[in-house]
Write an enzyme that holds these catalytic residues in place. Sequence first.
Site, PDB file in Angstrom:
ATOM      1  N   ARG A 188     153.741  35.969  65.356  1.00 57.44           N
ATOM      2  CA  ARG A 188     153.497  35.234  66.601  1.00 57.44           C
ATOM      3  C   ARG A 188     154.767  34.624  67.188  1.00 57.44           C
ATOM      4  NH1 ARG A 188     152.952  29.989  66.085  1.00 57.44           N
ATOM      5  NH2 ARG A 188     151.443  29.598  67.743  1.00 57.44           N
ATOM      6  N   PRO A 226     153.093  31.408  43.327  1.00 53.54           N
ATOM      7  CA  PRO A 226     153.244  29.941  43.310  1.00 53.54           C
ATOM      8  C   PRO A 226     154.615  29.485  42.793  1.00 53.54           C
ATOM      9  CG  PRO A 226     151.135  30.597  42.365  1.00 53.54           C
ATOM     10  CD  PRO A 226     151.954  31.840  42.508  1.00 53.54           C
ATOM     11  N   GLU A 285     147.631  38.655  36.707  1.00 57.16           N
ATOM     12  CA  GLU A 285     148.394  37.474  36.262  1.00 57.16           C
ATOM     13  C   GLU A 285     149.852  37.493  36.704  1.00 57.16           C
ATOM     14  OE1 GLU A 285     145.073  36.534  35.515  1.00 57.16           O
ATOM     15  OE2 GLU A 285     145.521  38.338  34.372  1.00 57.16           O
TER      16      GLU A 285
HETATM   17  C1  4FM Z   1     150.464  36.174  43.001  1.00 64.40           C
HETATM   18  C2  4FM Z   1     148.369  36.345  41.881  1.00 64.40           C
HETATM   19  C3  4FM Z   1     150.900  37.289  42.359  1.00 64.40           C
HETATM   20  C4  4FM Z   1     148.815  37.465  41.246  1.00 64.40           C
HETATM   21  C5  4FM Z   1     149.184  35.692  42.758  1.00 64.40           C
HETATM   22  C6  4FM Z   1     150.085  37.920  41.499  1.00 64.40           C
HETATM   23  C7  4FM Z   1     150.458  32.426  45.893  1.00 64.40           C
HETATM   24  C8  4FM Z   1     150.672  31.172  46.487  1.00 64.40           C
HETATM   25  C9  4FM Z   1     149.475  32.753  44.872  1.00 64.40           C
HETATM   26  C10 4FM Z   1     148.657  34.475  43.389  1.00 64.40           C
HETATM   27  N1  4FM Z   1     151.323  33.261  46.437  1.00 64.40           N
HETATM   28  N2  4FM Z   1     151.652  31.333  47.332  1.00 64.40           N
HETATM   29  N3  4FM Z   1     150.050  30.039  46.227  1.00 64.40           N
HETATM   30  N4  4FM Z   1     149.520  34.031  44.413  1.00 64.40           N
HETATM   31  O1  4FM Z   1     148.688  31.930  44.458  1.00 64.40           O
HETATM   32  O2  4FM Z   1     152.045  32.579  47.316  1.00 64.40           O
HETATM   33 CL1  4FM Z   1     150.656  39.305  40.699  1.00 64.40          CL
END
Ligand code: 4FM
Length: 242
Positions: free
Chosen positions: A148, A83, A110
């Site tokens: 795609r 995120p 995490e």
């Molecule tokens: C990413 C959890 C890395 C653990 C996440 C690790 C996310 C998003 C997301 C969760 N990734 N866009 N929204 N990842 O929530 O790309 Cl280690």
Amino acid sequence: MKINILTLFPELFSAFKSQSIIGRAVKNNLIEINIINIRDFCFDKHQQADDTPFGGEGGMVMKPEPLFRALENCGGKVIYTSPQGVKFDQQLALKLKEEEEITIIAGHYEGIDERVVENKVDMEISIGDFVLTGGELPSMVMVDAIARLIPGVITQASYENDSFFNGLLDYPQYTRPAEYMGLKVPDVLISGNHKKIRDWRMKESLKRTYLRRPDLLKDREFSKEEKKFMKEILEELMEGEK
Ligand code: 4FM
């Protein structure tokens, strides 16, 4: 294009790799999806991939050594999905489809040790403002959107009609039957008048984009024809207000 994906859950990718349009693209050698099990690079007795964070607080963080080692065998830009990344969109998909090889780290728990992000990751990408349990789904989302766009994966016509290809949302689609339980398909679509159909679709695209995603119209150049339709749309909407 070769896509390496580092993950602790390789099985999550098996149906994705083998089914449907992506499965066909892999079979036809249009893309190569190389799933790498991070566990294979955990060299301690328990093959531990994660550990508690320095500084305390709950949760687990993915250890750096297995990721550094796994990345030794991978080429191309290294992408980490989280995120905290830059927002993924169609424009970024179009850019990434030009790469010969990319490597995606699908983290879990995490997060991953920041030393990997700082020293190995070229791009941190987010698929949207929400929190998932891991990077596997974001990896699939990105690979799907990129694949795609690679010539031969779908017919050219299918993506030139995409939302965003012309900067607008899609017009509504219908298929047979022309009437179902009294629900009718718009007359124009069965009229056989191709000019009228084209105009109707352009206007519906413009109307939807205006009503649902006005942000997409902000910096967009309108053709003469589009301006004419936009004027009609605004007049019709004003008419409806009365
Ligand atoms: C990413 C959890 C890395 C653990 C996440 C690790 C996310 C998003 C997301 C969760 N990734 N866009 N929204 N990842 O929530 O790309 Cl280690």
